[in-house]
Design a protein around this motif. Structure first.
Motif, PDB file in Angstrom:
ATOM      1  N   SER A 121       0.827  -1.200   0.000  1.00  0.00           N
ATOM      2  CA  SER A 121       0.000   0.000   0.000  1.00  0.00           C
ATOM      3  C   SER A 121       0.858   1.245   0.000  1.00  0.00           C
ATOM      4  O   SER A 121       1.866   1.321   0.699  1.00  0.00           O
ATOM      5  N   THR A 122       0.408   2.214  -0.796  1.00  0.00           N
ATOM      6  CA  THR A 122       1.005   3.544  -0.737  1.00  0.00           C
ATOM      7  C   THR A 122      -0.015   4.538  -0.207  1.00  0.00           C
ATOM      8  O   THR A 122       0.188   5.739  -0.260  1.00  0.00           O
ATOM      9  N   GLY A 123      -1.099   3.997   0.329  1.00  0.00           N
ATOM     10  CA  GLY A 123      -2.165   4.843   0.840  1.00  0.00           C
ATOM     11  C   GLY A 123      -2.008   5.130   2.315  1.00  0.00           C
ATOM     12  O   GLY A 123      -0.907   5.365   2.805  1.00  0.00           O
ATOM     13  N   SER A 124      -3.098   5.046   3.018  1.00  0.00           N
ATOM     14  CA  SER A 124      -3.095   5.395   4.440  1.00  0.00           C
ATOM     15  C   SER A 124      -2.120   4.529   5.236  1.00  0.00           C
ATOM     16  O   SER A 124      -2.079   3.314   5.073  1.00  0.00           O
ATOM     17  N   TYR A 125      -1.399   5.173   6.088  1.00  0.00           N
ATOM     18  CA  TYR A 125      -0.442   4.483   6.940  1.00  0.00           C
ATOM     19  C   TYR A 125      -1.153   3.706   8.052  1.00  0.00           C
ATOM     20  O   TYR A 125      -0.537   2.866   8.713  1.00  0.00           O
ATOM     21  N   TYR A 153      -4.409   2.157   7.666  1.00  0.00           N
ATOM     22  CA  TYR A 153      -5.497   1.315   7.184  1.00  0.00           C
ATOM     23  C   TYR A 153      -5.254  -0.149   7.525  1.00  0.00           C
ATOM     24  O   TYR A 153      -4.122  -0.644   7.442  1.00  0.00           O
TER      25      TYR A 153
END
Length: 128
Positions: free
Chosen positions: A101-105, A107
């Motif tokens: 993931s490069t999204g929310s740290y 999630y």
């Protein structure tokens, strides 16, 4: 890409405890949210617990809440599942999974198809 290897499974009496480590090879372990799933005979694989990339957020299935704890050590590229007060219905093959993931740290993925990589599984058997 990451390879996952679970260990720590075995036979335990009801009320006992086990700790399952899952070692990840490859780089950038902190880029992966991690999860544990399990599959009992003749049942579908089900979500058990997840931990965010940062390790600050966790999420549990209702059936294990208060008994299981997921944690991670990013320095050791390892995620753990501490299982206490085990019940016969916890008997299953336990799988470790990783989501890049490069999204929310923070999630915590909870669905099978959110994960990109899977380990081979480790058997946990709880006798009554």
């Amino acid at each position: 890409q990451v390879q996952l290897v679970e260990s720590g499974g075995g036979l335990v009496q009801a009320g006992g405890s086990l700790r399952l480590p899952c070692a990840a090879s490859g780089r950038a372990f902190a880029s992966y949210a991690m999860g544990w799933f399990r599959q009992a005979p003749e049942k579908e694989r089900e979500f058990v617990a997840a931990i965010s990339r940062s390790g600050d957020s966790t999420y549990y299935a209702e059936s294990v809440k208060g008994r299981f704890t997921i944690s991670r050590d990013n320095a050791k590229n390892t995620v753990y599942l501490q299982m206490n007060n085990l019940k016969p219905e916890d008997t299953a093959v336990y799988y470790c999974a990783a989501q890049y993931s490069t999204g929310s740290y923070y999630y915590t993925p909870r669905m099978n198809d959110e994960y990109h990589y899977w380990g081979q599984g480790t058997q946990v058997t709880v006798s009554s």
